[in-house]
Design a protein around this motif. Sequence first.
Motif, short mmCIF file in Angstrom:
data_model
loop_
_atom_site.label_atom_id
_atom_site.label_comp_id
_atom_site.label_asym_id
_atom_site.label_seq_id
_atom_site.Cartn_x
_atom_site.Cartn_y
_atom_site.Cartn_z
N VAL A 4 -17.15 52.60 5.12
CA VAL A 4 -18.40 51.91 4.78
C VAL A 4 -18.25 50.46 5.19
N LYS A 5 -19.22 49.95 5.92
CA LYS A 5 -19.15 48.57 6.40
C LYS A 5 -19.68 47.59 5.36
N THR A 6 -19.02 46.46 5.28
CA THR A 6 -19.46 45.36 4.43
C THR A 6 -20.65 44.68 5.09
N THR A 53 -27.49 40.84 -13.89
CA THR A 53 -28.54 41.77 -13.45
C THR A 53 -28.47 42.04 -11.96
N ASN A 54 -27.88 41.13 -11.18
CA ASN A 54 -27.77 41.29 -9.74
C ASN A 54 -26.37 41.70 -9.29
N MET A 55 -25.45 41.81 -10.22
CA MET A 55 -24.05 42.05 -9.87
C MET A 55 -23.86 43.37 -9.14
N LYS A 56 -24.54 44.44 -9.56
CA LYS A 56 -24.37 45.74 -8.92
C LYS A 56 -24.83 45.70 -7.46
N GLN A 57 -25.96 45.03 -7.21
CA GLN A 57 -26.48 44.92 -5.84
C GLN A 57 -25.50 44.17 -4.94
N VAL A 58 -24.96 43.07 -5.45
CA VAL A 58 -24.04 42.25 -4.64
C VAL A 58 -22.76 43.03 -4.37
N ARG A 59 -22.23 43.69 -5.38
CA ARG A 59 -21.00 44.45 -5.21
C ARG A 59 -21.20 45.61 -4.24
N ASP A 60 -22.40 46.21 -4.22
CA ASP A 60 -22.68 47.27 -3.26
C ASP A 60 -22.72 46.71 -1.83
N LEU A 61 -23.27 45.52 -1.65
CA LEU A 61 -23.30 44.89 -0.33
C LEU A 61 -21.90 44.56 0.17
N LEU A 62 -21.03 44.19 -0.79
CA LEU A 62 -19.66 43.84 -0.43
C LEU A 62 -18.72 45.04 -0.44
N CYS A 63 -19.28 46.23 -0.64
CA CYS A 63 -18.51 47.49 -0.66
C CYS A 63 -17.43 47.48 -1.72
N LEU A 64 -17.76 47.00 -2.89
CA LEU A 64 -16.85 47.03 -4.03
C LEU A 64 -17.47 47.87 -5.13
N ARG A 65 -16.74 48.78 -5.62
CA ARG A 65 -17.30 49.62 -6.69
C ARG A 65 -16.45 49.56 -7.92
#
Length: 65
Positions: A4-6, A53-65
């Motif tokens: 998965v690309k960052t 509230t935005n943490m999940k979106q940012v972590r998904d963009l950075l490919c961190l789960r």
Amino acid sequence: MPKVKTNSGAKKRFSFTGTGKVKRHHAYHSHILTKKTKKQKRNLCGSTLVDQTNMKQVRDLLCLR
């Protein structure tokens, strides 16, 4: 399965603290500064943490789960 690309834009805009929180820069500090007060410009300098509230979106963009 491919890797998965960052997101390239997110990679340039966010960084991490030592404890793993995500840092971001303030917006509205690049131009049209004449009508903003000194206090407003001073408070827009520096960085702050990404809201929960935005943490999940940012972590998904950075490919961190």
